[in-house]
Design a protein around this motif. Structure first.
Motif, short mmCIF file in Angstrom:
data_model
loop_
_atom_site.label_atom_id
_atom_site.label_comp_id
_atom_site.label_asym_id
_atom_site.label_seq_id
_atom_site.Cartn_x
_atom_site.Cartn_y
_atom_site.Cartn_z
N LEU A 89 -55.08 -30.84 21.59
CA LEU A 89 -55.73 -30.40 20.35
C LEU A 89 -55.10 -29.09 19.88
N GLY A 90 -54.81 -28.18 20.81
CA GLY A 90 -54.14 -26.93 20.45
C GLY A 90 -52.80 -27.17 19.79
N GLU A 91 -52.04 -28.11 20.32
CA GLU A 91 -50.73 -28.44 19.75
C GLU A 91 -50.88 -29.08 18.37
N GLU A 92 -51.90 -29.90 18.19
CA GLU A 92 -52.14 -30.50 16.87
C GLU A 92 -52.50 -29.43 15.86
N VAL A 93 -53.33 -28.49 16.27
CA VAL A 93 -53.73 -27.39 15.38
C VAL A 93 -52.52 -26.55 15.00
N GLU A 94 -51.67 -26.23 15.97
CA GLU A 94 -50.46 -25.43 15.70
C GLU A 94 -49.59 -26.06 14.61
N ALA A 95 -49.51 -27.37 14.61
CA ALA A 95 -48.64 -28.08 13.68
C ALA A 95 -49.22 -28.15 12.27
N ALA A 96 -50.51 -27.84 12.12
CA ALA A 96 -51.17 -27.95 10.82
C ALA A 96 -50.87 -26.74 9.94
N ALA A 97 -50.87 -26.97 8.64
CA ALA A 97 -50.71 -25.86 7.69
C ALA A 97 -51.99 -25.04 7.61
N ASP A 98 -53.12 -25.70 7.78
CA ASP A 98 -54.41 -25.02 7.85
C ASP A 98 -55.37 -25.91 8.63
N GLY A 143 -43.40 -20.46 3.24
CA GLY A 143 -43.21 -21.80 3.81
C GLY A 143 -43.18 -21.86 5.31
N HIS A 144 -42.36 -21.02 5.90
CA HIS A 144 -42.15 -21.10 7.35
C HIS A 144 -42.17 -19.69 7.94
N GLY A 145 -43.30 -19.30 8.45
CA GLY A 145 -43.46 -17.95 8.97
C GLY A 145 -42.98 -17.76 10.39
N HIS A 146 -42.89 -18.85 11.16
CA HIS A 146 -42.44 -18.76 12.54
C HIS A 146 -43.30 -17.78 13.34
N TRP A 147 -44.59 -18.04 13.42
CA TRP A 147 -45.53 -17.17 14.12
C TRP A 147 -45.66 -17.54 15.59
N THR A 148 -45.79 -16.52 16.42
CA THR A 148 -46.12 -16.68 17.83
C THR A 148 -47.35 -15.82 18.08
N VAL A 207 -50.57 -19.44 24.33
CA VAL A 207 -49.50 -19.08 23.41
C VAL A 207 -49.42 -20.16 22.36
N GLY A 208 -49.55 -19.75 21.10
CA GLY A 208 -49.45 -20.69 19.99
C GLY A 208 -48.28 -20.37 19.10
N HIS A 209 -47.65 -21.40 18.57
CA HIS A 209 -46.52 -21.24 17.68
C HIS A 209 -46.80 -22.04 16.41
N GLY A 210 -46.33 -21.54 15.28
CA GLY A 210 -46.50 -22.31 14.07
C GLY A 210 -45.98 -21.59 12.84
N ASP A 211 -45.98 -22.33 11.75
CA ASP A 211 -45.52 -21.78 10.48
C ASP A 211 -46.55 -20.89 9.81
N HIS A 212 -47.81 -21.01 10.24
CA HIS A 212 -48.91 -20.27 9.62
C HIS A 212 -49.70 -19.55 10.72
N ALA A 240 -52.95 -18.44 11.18
CA ALA A 240 -54.29 -18.87 11.62
C ALA A 240 -54.23 -20.08 12.56
N PRO A 241 -53.51 -21.14 12.21
CA PRO A 241 -53.41 -22.26 13.15
C PRO A 241 -52.68 -21.89 14.45
N ALA A 242 -51.68 -21.02 14.37
CA ALA A 242 -50.97 -20.60 15.59
C ALA A 242 -51.92 -19.85 16.52
N LEU A 243 -52.76 -18.98 15.96
CA LEU A 243 -53.71 -18.23 16.78
C LEU A 243 -54.79 -19.15 17.34
N LEU A 244 -55.28 -20.07 16.54
CA LEU A 244 -56.29 -21.01 17.03
C LEU A 244 -55.69 -21.91 18.12
N GLY A 245 -54.45 -22.31 17.95
CA GLY A 245 -53.77 -23.09 18.98
C GLY A 245 -53.67 -22.30 20.28
N ALA A 246 -53.38 -21.00 20.17
CA ALA A 246 -53.30 -20.15 21.36
C ALA A 246 -54.65 -20.09 22.07
N LEU A 247 -55.74 -19.97 21.31
CA LEU A 247 -57.08 -19.95 21.90
C LEU A 247 -57.36 -21.25 22.64
#
Length: 116
Positions: A9-18, A70-75, A92-97, A99-106
């Protein structure tokens, strides 16, 4: 032992734009099932930070990225302390946005067994 469902679920969230709609509902249901209060949404970084604070109070949060439309490359990292590198549960969450990267990390921290 890692909870594979939470990690996925964390990985799915990371991949989402929001994180809105059905995905937000699944995350909220997962958190409630784990005994955490239902959050008020995940649409912004502020909302996700409130969730992290409620679920893992006192944990350190780091966000590193390149602000870009478009692509923030957040960690984003959620860990018990910044002072050590040997925390048992780290998310640790990674993503273009952010909020989803942080939620993925949680979610990944919870999957690794994080407790307040």
């Amino acid at each position: 032992m890692v909870d594979a469902g939470l990690k996925a679920l964390g990985e799915e969230v990371e991949a989402a734009a929001d994180v809105r709609g059905a995905l937000a509902d699944r995350v909220a249901q997962t958190l409630r099932h784990a005994g955490h209060a239902a959050p008020d949404g995940f649409a912004s970084v502020d909302a996700v930070l409130r969730t992290v604070t409620a679920v893992l109070p006192g944990w350190a949060v780091t966000m590193d990225g390149q602000a870009s439309t478009g692509h923030g490359h957040w960690t984003c990292t959620v860990r018990r302390s910044r002072a050590r590198d040997n925390d048992e549960a780290v998310g640790v969450g990674h993503g273009d946005h952010p909020a989803p990267a942080l939620l993925g990390a949680l979610l990944k921290a919870l999957a690794a067994g994080a407790r307040p």
